[in-house]
Design a protein around this motif. Sequence first.
Motif, PDB file in Angstrom:
ATOM      1  N   THR A  50     -22.840 -43.823  17.678  1.00  0.00           N
ATOM      2  CA  THR A  50     -22.119 -44.652  18.443  1.00  0.00           C
ATOM      3  C   THR A  50     -22.193 -44.673  19.919  1.00  0.00           C
ATOM      4  O   THR A  50     -23.248 -43.851  20.481  1.00  0.00           O
ATOM      5  CB  THR A  50     -20.634 -44.323  18.151  1.00  0.00           C
ATOM      6  OG1 THR A  50     -20.315 -43.186  18.556  1.00  0.00           O
ATOM      7  CG2 THR A  50     -20.227 -44.581  16.727  1.00  0.00           C
ATOM      8  N   VAL A  51     -21.699 -45.485  20.631  1.00  0.00           N
ATOM      9  CA  VAL A  51     -22.305 -45.689  22.054  1.00  0.00           C
ATOM     10  C   VAL A  51     -20.668 -45.556  22.705  1.00  0.00           C
ATOM     11  O   VAL A  51     -19.557 -45.968  22.085  1.00  0.00           O
ATOM     12  CB  VAL A  51     -22.764 -46.860  22.529  1.00  0.00           C
ATOM     13  CG1 VAL A  51     -24.171 -46.976  22.067  1.00  0.00           C
ATOM     14  CG2 VAL A  51     -22.283 -48.263  21.900  1.00  0.00           C
ATOM     15  N   ILE A  52     -20.538 -44.688  23.755  1.00  0.00           N
ATOM     16  CA  ILE A  52     -19.455 -44.733  24.673  1.00  0.00           C
ATOM     17  C   ILE A  52     -19.119 -46.009  25.528  1.00  0.00           C
ATOM     18  O   ILE A  52     -20.278 -46.285  26.398  1.00  0.00           O
ATOM     19  CB  ILE A  52     -19.607 -43.528  25.547  1.00  0.00           C
ATOM     20  CG1 ILE A  52     -19.537 -42.230  24.540  1.00  0.00           C
ATOM     21  CG2 ILE A  52     -18.065 -43.480  26.341  1.00  0.00           C
ATOM     22  CD1 ILE A  52     -18.609 -42.133  23.604  1.00  0.00           C
ATOM     23  N   ARG A  53     -18.209 -46.699  25.385  1.00  0.00           N
ATOM     24  CA  ARG A  53     -17.852 -47.751  26.322  1.00  0.00           C
ATOM     25  C   ARG A  53     -16.529 -47.623  27.035  1.00  0.00           C
ATOM     26  O   ARG A  53     -15.564 -47.014  26.627  1.00  0.00           O
ATOM     27  CB  ARG A  53     -17.714 -49.079  25.482  1.00  0.00           C
ATOM     28  CG  ARG A  53     -19.177 -49.467  25.025  1.00  0.00           C
ATOM     29  CD  ARG A  53     -20.130 -49.558  26.184  1.00  0.00           C
ATOM     30  NE  ARG A  53     -21.370 -50.054  25.638  1.00  0.00           N
ATOM     31  CZ  ARG A  53     -22.637 -49.569  25.363  1.00  0.00           C
ATOM     32  NH1 ARG A  53     -22.493 -48.297  26.070  1.00  0.00           N
ATOM     33  NH2 ARG A  53     -23.579 -50.143  25.108  1.00  0.00           N
ATOM     34  N   ALA A  54     -16.412 -48.011  28.236  1.00  0.00           N
ATOM     35  CA  ALA A  54     -15.144 -47.822  28.986  1.00  0.00           C
ATOM     36  C   ALA A  54     -14.636 -49.267  29.099  1.00  0.00           C
ATOM     37  O   ALA A  54     -15.256 -50.379  29.558  1.00  0.00           O
ATOM     38  CB  ALA A  54     -15.431 -47.165  30.185  1.00  0.00           C
ATOM     39  N   VAL A  55     -13.325 -49.245  28.814  1.00  0.00           N
ATOM     40  CA  VAL A  55     -12.688 -50.757  28.970  1.00  0.00           C
ATOM     41  C   VAL A  55     -11.359 -50.323  29.952  1.00  0.00           C
ATOM     42  O   VAL A  55     -11.081 -49.163  29.810  1.00  0.00           O
ATOM     43  CB  VAL A  55     -12.082 -51.249  27.668  1.00  0.00           C
ATOM     44  CG1 VAL A  55     -13.498 -51.537  26.929  1.00  0.00           C
ATOM     45  CG2 VAL A  55     -11.139 -50.328  26.988  1.00  0.00           C
ATOM     46  N   PRO A  56     -10.510 -51.315  30.616  1.00  0.00           N
ATOM     47  CA  PRO A  56      -9.701 -50.942  31.281  1.00  0.00           C
ATOM     48  C   PRO A  56      -8.434 -50.621  30.643  1.00  0.00           C
ATOM     49  O   PRO A  56      -8.183 -51.214  29.342  1.00  0.00           O
ATOM     50  CB  PRO A  56      -9.271 -52.185  32.177  1.00  0.00           C
ATOM     51  CG  PRO A  56      -9.967 -53.197  31.245  1.00  0.00           C
ATOM     52  CD  PRO A  56     -11.233 -52.591  30.789  1.00  0.00           C
TER      53      PRO A  56
END
Length: 202
Positions: free
Chosen positions: A8-14
């Motif tokens: 998986t990939v790490i994603r940042a969301v508000p």
Amino acid sequence: MNGSTGGTVIRAVPRDRIGWAAADRMLCAALVTLSRDDAPPDATAAAVRSWCRLSGALRAAQARPGYPPGPCPDLCLVAVHPADIEPIGRLARELGRCLLPGARPTTARALLRAASAAATGPCGLVVELARMHGVLDLDHGQDAELLYALAGVRTTGATILAAHDRVAGRVAAMWAAGEPDPGPVPADGLPGSGYGRHTGPR
């Protein structure tokens, strides 16, 4: 791939429960309507499957506390499968073509019905799809890995804060895309999120 773990990939969301709930409702309503029309067929089917998987992970992340002692209480760091991100962008591109002269009438009508179901206009729906894809497609590399590993850990080191600022700045810019002018972006947080670098929720 940078910013990845276990396939998986790490994603940042508000961290914006209200904003994400509204976006989720809009996309779910639009995708259900598009799937009934089966237009555009291949892009819609893939996007429906992808958003079903992404939506659950994102809602769960928004529901978790922001851990104010950690380095990024204003962000949700989520592990997602990269294959679930691309179909959202592909559907945005396919529907975006419906806004151009010469669009296929059947697909243009499907877009109009989907936008109506989502309580927006055709252009607004395309922009929202593109915005969600843009946020989730941002690869923050080692910054994301570092923040993900330290979520909830009380730390204020210069390296950690610099990583937060780089990630938060990029996420804030993409999250604001297509929205009304949010005004100045705070130096230590995301516009409208109610979170700063060192603060907890309002």
